[in-house]
Motif scaffolding. Sequence first.
Motif, PDB file in Angstrom:
ATOM      1  N   ILE A 196      -3.182  -0.947  12.690  1.00  0.00           N
ATOM      2  CA  ILE A 196      -4.431  -0.198  12.589  1.00  0.00           C
ATOM      3  C   ILE A 196      -4.178   1.216  12.073  1.00  0.00           C
ATOM      4  CG2 ILE A 196      -6.382   0.751  13.898  1.00  0.00           C
ATOM      5  CD1 ILE A 196      -5.958  -1.505  15.909  1.00  0.00           C
ATOM      6  N   ILE A 197      -5.056   1.667  11.176  1.00  0.00           N
ATOM      7  CA  ILE A 197      -5.084   3.077  10.774  1.00  0.00           C
ATOM      8  C   ILE A 197      -6.433   3.638  11.208  1.00  0.00           C
ATOM      9  CG2 ILE A 197      -4.989   4.734   8.877  1.00  0.00           C
ATOM     10  CD1 ILE A 197      -3.347   2.767   7.293  1.00  0.00           C
ATOM     11  N   PRO A 198      -6.501   4.299  12.376  1.00  0.00           N
ATOM     12  CA  PRO A 198      -7.738   4.972  12.764  1.00  0.00           C
ATOM     13  C   PRO A 198      -7.826   6.299  12.017  1.00  0.00           C
ATOM     14  CG  PRO A 198      -6.084   5.236  14.476  1.00  0.00           C
ATOM     15  CD  PRO A 198      -5.438   4.443  13.372  1.00  0.00           C
ATOM     16  N   PHE A 199      -9.008   6.706  11.579  1.00  0.00           N
ATOM     17  CA  PHE A 199      -9.099   7.964  10.840  1.00  0.00           C
ATOM     18  C   PHE A 199     -10.474   8.606  10.959  1.00  0.00           C
ATOM     19  CE2 PHE A 199     -10.726   4.839   7.864  1.00  0.00           C
ATOM     20  CZ  PHE A 199     -11.721   5.502   7.141  1.00  0.00           C
ATOM     21  N   TYR A 200     -10.461   9.937  10.897  1.00  0.00           N
ATOM     22  CA  TYR A 200     -11.667  10.747  10.733  1.00  0.00           C
ATOM     23  C   TYR A 200     -11.724  11.205   9.284  1.00  0.00           C
ATOM     24  CZ  TYR A 200     -11.610  11.559  15.862  1.00  0.00           C
ATOM     25  OH  TYR A 200     -11.602  11.427  17.229  1.00  0.00           O
ATOM     26  N   ASP A 201     -12.940  11.488   8.794  1.00  0.00           N
ATOM     27  CA  ASP A 201     -13.085  12.116   7.484  1.00  0.00           C
ATOM     28  C   ASP A 201     -14.360  12.944   7.500  1.00  0.00           C
ATOM     29  OD1 ASP A 201     -15.289  10.531   5.598  1.00  0.00           O
ATOM     30  OD2 ASP A 201     -14.481   9.283   7.189  1.00  0.00           O
ATOM     31  N   GLY A 202     -14.724  13.483   6.352  1.00  0.00           N
ATOM     32  CA  GLY A 202     -15.882  14.367   6.283  1.00  0.00           C
ATOM     33  C   GLY A 202     -17.210  13.710   6.582  1.00  0.00           C
ATOM     34  N   THR A 203     -17.265  12.375   6.628  1.00  0.00           N
ATOM     35  CA  THR A 203     -18.518  11.681   6.961  1.00  0.00           C
ATOM     36  C   THR A 203     -18.628  11.407   8.457  1.00  0.00           C
ATOM     37  OG1 THR A 203     -17.646   9.420   6.725  1.00  0.00           O
ATOM     38  CG2 THR A 203     -18.423  10.514   4.713  1.00  0.00           C
ATOM     39  N   SER A 204     -17.536  11.595   9.211  1.00  0.00           N
ATOM     40  CA  SER A 204     -17.530  11.273  10.646  1.00  0.00           C
ATOM     41  C   SER A 204     -18.543  12.121  11.401  1.00  0.00           C
ATOM     42  CB  SER A 204     -16.126  11.491  11.227  1.00  0.00           C
ATOM     43  OG  SER A 204     -15.168  10.691  10.577  1.00  0.00           O
ATOM     44  N   GLU A 246     -16.602   8.341   1.250  1.00  0.00           N
ATOM     45  CA  GLU A 246     -17.875   7.623   1.209  1.00  0.00           C
ATOM     46  C   GLU A 246     -17.624   6.184   0.775  1.00  0.00           C
ATOM     47  OE1 GLU A 246     -21.043  11.141   0.311  1.00  0.00           O
ATOM     48  OE2 GLU A 246     -19.634  10.690  -1.305  1.00  0.00           O
ATOM     49  N   ALA A 247     -16.992   5.444   1.667  1.00  0.00           N
ATOM     50  CA  ALA A 247     -16.619   4.058   1.405  1.00  0.00           C
ATOM     51  C   ALA A 247     -16.541   3.329   2.735  1.00  0.00           C
ATOM     52  CB  ALA A 247     -15.272   3.988   0.683  1.00  0.00           C
ATOM     53  N   GLY A 248     -16.787   2.023   2.699  1.00  0.00           N
ATOM     54  CA  GLY A 248     -16.691   1.227   3.905  1.00  0.00           C
ATOM     55  C   GLY A 248     -17.961   1.234   4.733  1.00  0.00           C
ATOM     56  N   GLU A 249     -17.801   0.897   6.016  1.00  0.00           N
ATOM     57  CA  GLU A 249     -18.944   0.729   6.907  1.00  0.00           C
ATOM     58  C   GLU A 249     -19.498   2.064   7.384  1.00  0.00           C
ATOM     59  OE1 GLU A 249     -19.971  -1.509  11.173  1.00  0.00           O
ATOM     60  OE2 GLU A 249     -18.087  -1.952  10.111  1.00  0.00           O
ATOM     61  N   LYS A 250     -20.821   2.162   7.402  1.00  0.00           N
ATOM     62  CA  LYS A 250     -21.490   3.338   7.943  1.00  0.00           C
ATOM     63  C   LYS A 250     -21.709   3.138   9.442  1.00  0.00           C
ATOM     64  CE  LYS A 250     -23.999   4.586   3.703  1.00  0.00           C
ATOM     65  NZ  LYS A 250     -25.321   4.925   3.126  1.00  0.00           N
ATOM     66  N   THR A 251     -22.273   4.148  10.094  1.00  0.00           N
ATOM     67  CA  THR A 251     -22.534   4.023  11.516  1.00  0.00           C
ATOM     68  C   THR A 251     -23.558   2.921  11.750  1.00  0.00           C
ATOM     69  OG1 THR A 251     -22.900   5.292  13.543  1.00  0.00           O
ATOM     70  CG2 THR A 251     -24.442   5.674  11.725  1.00  0.00           C
TER      71      THR A 251
END
Length: 321
Positions: free
Chosen positions: A140-148, A205-210
């Motif tokens: 697993i790679i858990p990550f935060y980014d500017g959309t979090s 801005e990629a992958g699943e949103k909330t």
Amino acid sequence: MPKLIGFDKARLVSCFLLLFGLGCLQELKAQSLWEYQQEVFAFRSKQDSSLLHGTHSPLLSEDKKNYAGLTYFTINPAFKVSATWVSDKERSKSQLIADEASGLIKFGEVHFQLHGEPFKLGVFKQAEKQKGLLYQDSLIIPFYDGTSGGETAVVGRFLNVAAPQEGDASLWLDFNKAYNQPCVYNMAYTCLTTPEENTVPILIEAGEKTFLKPKDKGTLPVEVMPEFPGGTFAMFAYMAKKFKMPKDVSKSQGVNGAVVVSFIITTEGKVTDVEIVRPLYPSIDAEVIRVIQKMPKWKPGTVNNVPAAVKYTIPYRIVIK
């Protein structure tokens, strides 16, 4: 001096032109854009099926009744990047304690570039298998980014990778396949803590949103997000210019990392209710709050063309040279 790694808008625009103007991307030259889109669609279909029909699905029965699929960013091949694997064979006692507390054990790192900036993320395995988590046996790679905390969950998102074969240090990271933890769908589940080191201080801005409850779909709280004068890149540039390193911070203290801060943009575009979501160092946290409180007025967010107050969350990365 602090270095803020911001969102390089010019680079992203040129990347979009390459993708959709020429229909070619160097990393994906062996796979057509259509084939890649089908691959991601298949991944997303599996996500939906697991949530709706899986034995350990975290979805509540009431949410399953009106389930209409998850919400995603548009597929963008620019967010599939090549990476280099670095093994992590030795862990200090303090690191092992931190691993145990987070429920994740570090297995290695991946080093990569995104929008021309170098980044690295820790790769982990679960200390104990968690019910409801997709791909139980994957790294697993858990990550935060500017959309979090905005378009994506405040607890961050996950990527899965397989450890490269011996003698092969290369692998792919595909952020179009980023997904949410079970706790995002059901608060009865415990969220795994994303390590501080796994913050990517740009917008992914990629992958699943909330996750939006089925009954709430079609009634989004914000149709248009607020905007800093000049855009996101201008906001990062403003923060880098205004931030002053506190005198009590020195190189010897090793203060490096990211402050995650949230604030509200009012219907008039004013910045209010600034608070630290994830602290780094007391005086640095206070300086980040000061800088954000001094921001000029934003263009407010809107719902059906009516101004609306919006909570905004961003990571601010500090690197002391």
